[in-house]
Design a protein around this motif. Structure first.
Motif, PDB file in Angstrom:
ATOM      1  N   SER A 120       0.846  -1.185   0.000  1.00 38.46           N
ATOM      2  CA  SER A 120       0.000   0.000   0.000  1.00 38.46           C
ATOM      3  C   SER A 120       0.886   1.239   0.000  1.00 38.46           C
ATOM      4  O   SER A 120       1.881   1.310   0.721  1.00 38.46           O
ATOM      5  N   TRP A 121       0.495   2.227  -0.792  1.00 42.33           N
ATOM      6  CA  TRP A 121       1.209   3.497  -0.826  1.00 42.33           C
ATOM      7  C   TRP A 121       0.624   4.504   0.151  1.00 42.33           C
ATOM      8  O   TRP A 121       1.217   5.553   0.402  1.00 42.33           O
ATOM      9  N   TRP A 122      -0.537   4.213   0.733  1.00 45.94           N
ATOM     10  CA  TRP A 122      -1.194   5.176   1.597  1.00 45.94           C
ATOM     11  C   TRP A 122      -0.407   5.511   2.859  1.00 45.94           C
ATOM     12  O   TRP A 122      -0.419   6.673   3.293  1.00 45.94           O
ATOM     13  N   PRO A 123       0.279   4.573   3.507  1.00 44.83           N
ATOM     14  CA  PRO A 123       1.073   4.971   4.681  1.00 44.83           C
ATOM     15  C   PRO A 123       2.164   5.987   4.355  1.00 44.83           C
ATOM     16  O   PRO A 123       2.466   6.867   5.169  1.00 44.83           O
ATOM     17  N   LEU A 124       2.732   5.884   3.165  1.00 49.71           N
ATOM     18  CA  LEU A 124       3.748   6.857   2.750  1.00 49.71           C
ATOM     19  C   LEU A 124       3.150   8.253   2.690  1.00 49.71           C
ATOM     20  O   LEU A 124       3.728   9.215   3.217  1.00 49.71           O
ATOM     21  N   TRP A 125       1.970   8.377   2.064  1.00 50.70           N
ATOM     22  CA  TRP A 125       1.346   9.695   1.940  1.00 50.70           C
ATOM     23  C   TRP A 125       0.890  10.226   3.287  1.00 50.70           C
ATOM     24  O   TRP A 125       0.991  11.438   3.538  1.00 50.70           O
ATOM     25  N   CYS A 126       0.420   9.350   4.149  1.00 46.49           N
ATOM     26  CA  CYS A 126       0.048   9.789   5.508  1.00 46.49           C
ATOM     27  C   CYS A 126       1.272  10.300   6.263  1.00 46.49           C
ATOM     28  O   CYS A 126       1.212  11.321   6.953  1.00 46.49           O
ATOM     29  N   GLY A 127       2.380   9.598   6.143  1.00 51.06           N
ATOM     30  CA  GLY A 127       3.603  10.027   6.806  1.00 51.06           C
ATOM     31  C   GLY A 127       4.123  11.345   6.262  1.00 51.06           C
ATOM     32  O   GLY A 127       4.579  12.213   7.018  1.00 51.06           O
ATOM     33  N   LEU A 128       4.063  11.512   4.952  1.00 51.55           N
ATOM     34  CA  LEU A 128       4.527  12.762   4.353  1.00 51.55           C
ATOM     35  C   LEU A 128       3.658  13.946   4.768  1.00 51.55           C
ATOM     36  O   LEU A 128       4.175  15.032   5.047  1.00 51.55           O
ATOM     37  N   THR A 129       2.349  13.746   4.813  1.00 54.11           N
ATOM     38  CA  THR A 129       1.499  14.858   5.236  1.00 54.11           C
ATOM     39  C   THR A 129       1.682  15.174   6.713  1.00 54.11           C
ATOM     40  O   THR A 129       1.615  16.342   7.106  1.00 54.11           O
ATOM     41  N   LEU A 130       1.942  14.162   7.542  1.00 54.72           N
ATOM     42  CA  LEU A 130       2.250  14.439   8.943  1.00 54.72           C
ATOM     43  C   LEU A 130       3.561  15.220   9.056  1.00 54.72           C
ATOM     44  O   LEU A 130       3.665  16.154   9.863  1.00 54.72           O
ATOM     45  N   ALA A 131       4.547  14.869   8.232  1.00 56.49           N
ATOM     46  CA  ALA A 131       5.810  15.606   8.237  1.00 56.49           C
ATOM     47  C   ALA A 131       5.600  17.055   7.821  1.00 56.49           C
ATOM     48  O   ALA A 131       6.194  17.976   8.405  1.00 56.49           O
ATOM     49  N   VAL A 132       4.740  17.287   6.832  1.00 57.90           N
ATOM     50  CA  VAL A 132       4.441  18.657   6.404  1.00 57.90           C
ATOM     51  C   VAL A 132       3.758  19.423   7.539  1.00 57.90           C
ATOM     52  O   VAL A 132       4.087  20.588   7.787  1.00 57.90           O
ATOM     53  N   CYS A 133       2.830  18.781   8.242  1.00 57.33           N
ATOM     54  CA  CYS A 133       2.136  19.453   9.345  1.00 57.33           C
ATOM     55  C   CYS A 133       3.101  19.814  10.476  1.00 57.33           C
ATOM     56  O   CYS A 133       3.054  20.928  11.009  1.00 57.33           O
ATOM     57  N   VAL A 134       3.985  18.896  10.831  1.00 54.01           N
ATOM     58  CA  VAL A 134       4.949  19.170  11.898  1.00 54.01           C
ATOM     59  C   VAL A 134       5.922  20.257  11.464  1.00 54.01           C
ATOM     60  O   VAL A 134       6.266  21.156  12.249  1.00 54.01           O
ATOM     61  N   TYR A 135       6.369  20.202  10.225  1.00 58.36           N
ATOM     62  CA  TYR A 135       7.263  21.231   9.690  1.00 58.36           C
ATOM     63  C   TYR A 135       6.582  22.600   9.707  1.00 58.36           C
ATOM     64  O   TYR A 135       7.206  23.611  10.044  1.00 58.36           O
ATOM     65  N   ALA A 136       5.300  22.634   9.349  1.00 60.81           N
ATOM     66  CA  ALA A 136       4.560  23.898   9.337  1.00 60.81           C
ATOM     67  C   ALA A 136       4.428  24.476  10.739  1.00 60.81           C
ATOM     68  O   ALA A 136       4.553  25.682  10.930  1.00 60.81           O
ATOM     69  N   VAL A 137       4.175  23.626  11.734  1.00 64.77           N
ATOM     70  CA  VAL A 137       4.078  24.112  13.111  1.00 64.77           C
ATOM     71  C   VAL A 137       5.435  24.644  13.574  1.00 64.77           C
ATOM     72  O   VAL A 137       5.520  25.672  14.248  1.00 64.77           O
ATOM     73  N   ALA A 138       6.518  23.964  13.195  1.00 65.49           N
ATOM     74  CA  ALA A 138       7.852  24.409  13.598  1.00 65.49           C
ATOM     75  C   ALA A 138       8.189  25.758  12.976  1.00 65.49           C
ATOM     76  O   ALA A 138       8.856  26.590  13.601  1.00 65.49           O
ATOM     77  N   LEU A 139       7.737  25.970  11.757  1.00 67.82           N
ATOM     78  CA  LEU A 139       8.002  27.243  11.090  1.00 67.82           C
ATOM     79  C   LEU A 139       7.011  28.333  11.474  1.00 67.82           C
ATOM     80  O   LEU A 139       7.275  29.512  11.248  1.00 67.82           O
ATOM     81  N   GLY A 140       5.872  27.933  11.988  1.00 65.99           N
ATOM     82  CA  GLY A 140       4.829  28.907  12.289  1.00 65.99           C
ATOM     83  C   GLY A 140       4.016  29.276  11.069  1.00 65.99           C
ATOM     84  O   GLY A 140       3.338  30.305  11.047  1.00 65.99           O
TER      85      GLY A 140
END
Length: 132
Positions: free
Chosen positions: A82-102
């Motif tokens: 399944s490719w879905w866990p990869l996309w879930c992980g990438l979007t979580l990384a984007v969310c965490v990165y966005a919070v870190a940057l504000g």
């Protein structure tokens, strides 16, 4: 599951002894809190395994007269790739990165794409090649 329950029971007993000993020797709140939570987690797994061990028939490895051949057959359902866990992980990384940057606008985009990715992962067996 009875043997697994005993293993976790011994682990729980070990952490019950070690947690207060660690507190008395070091006085450290952080390590004591971590050991206490580890004790509670091991106890939770012990209760879960012990509860299910009483309700189900003994497995071949739980019986004294069990043979290796008794465990033959289908072991369970294992999902295909399944490719879905990869996309879930990438979007979580984007969310965490966005919070870190504000950057809240990037967080909102990440949550939106993450909702689509999580929905795809949850419903992957309802459509397509592996539909049930």
């Amino acid at each position: 599951m009875r043997s697994e329950a005993w293993i976790f029971a011994m682990t729980t007993a070990f952490f019950v002894v070690v947690s207060p000993a660690y507190w008395f020797l070091t006085g450290d709140w952080t390590g004591t809190s971590a050991l206490t939570m580890t004790t509670l987690l091991a106890g939770m797994v012990t209760v879960f395994l012990g509860f299910h061990a009483r309700r189900m028939d003994p497995r071949p490895e739980d019986r004294k007269d069990g043979e290796i051949a008794d465990g033959a057959g289908e072991l369970g359902f294992f999902p295909p790739y399944s490719w879905w866990p990869l996309w879930c992980g990438l979007t979580l990384a984007v969310c965490v990165y966005a919070v870190a940057l504000g950057a809240w606008w990037l967080f909102i985009i990440g949550v939106g794409i993450g909702a689509v990715a999580l929905s795809g992962w949850i419903f992957e067996y309802y459509r397509g090649e592996h539909a049930h």
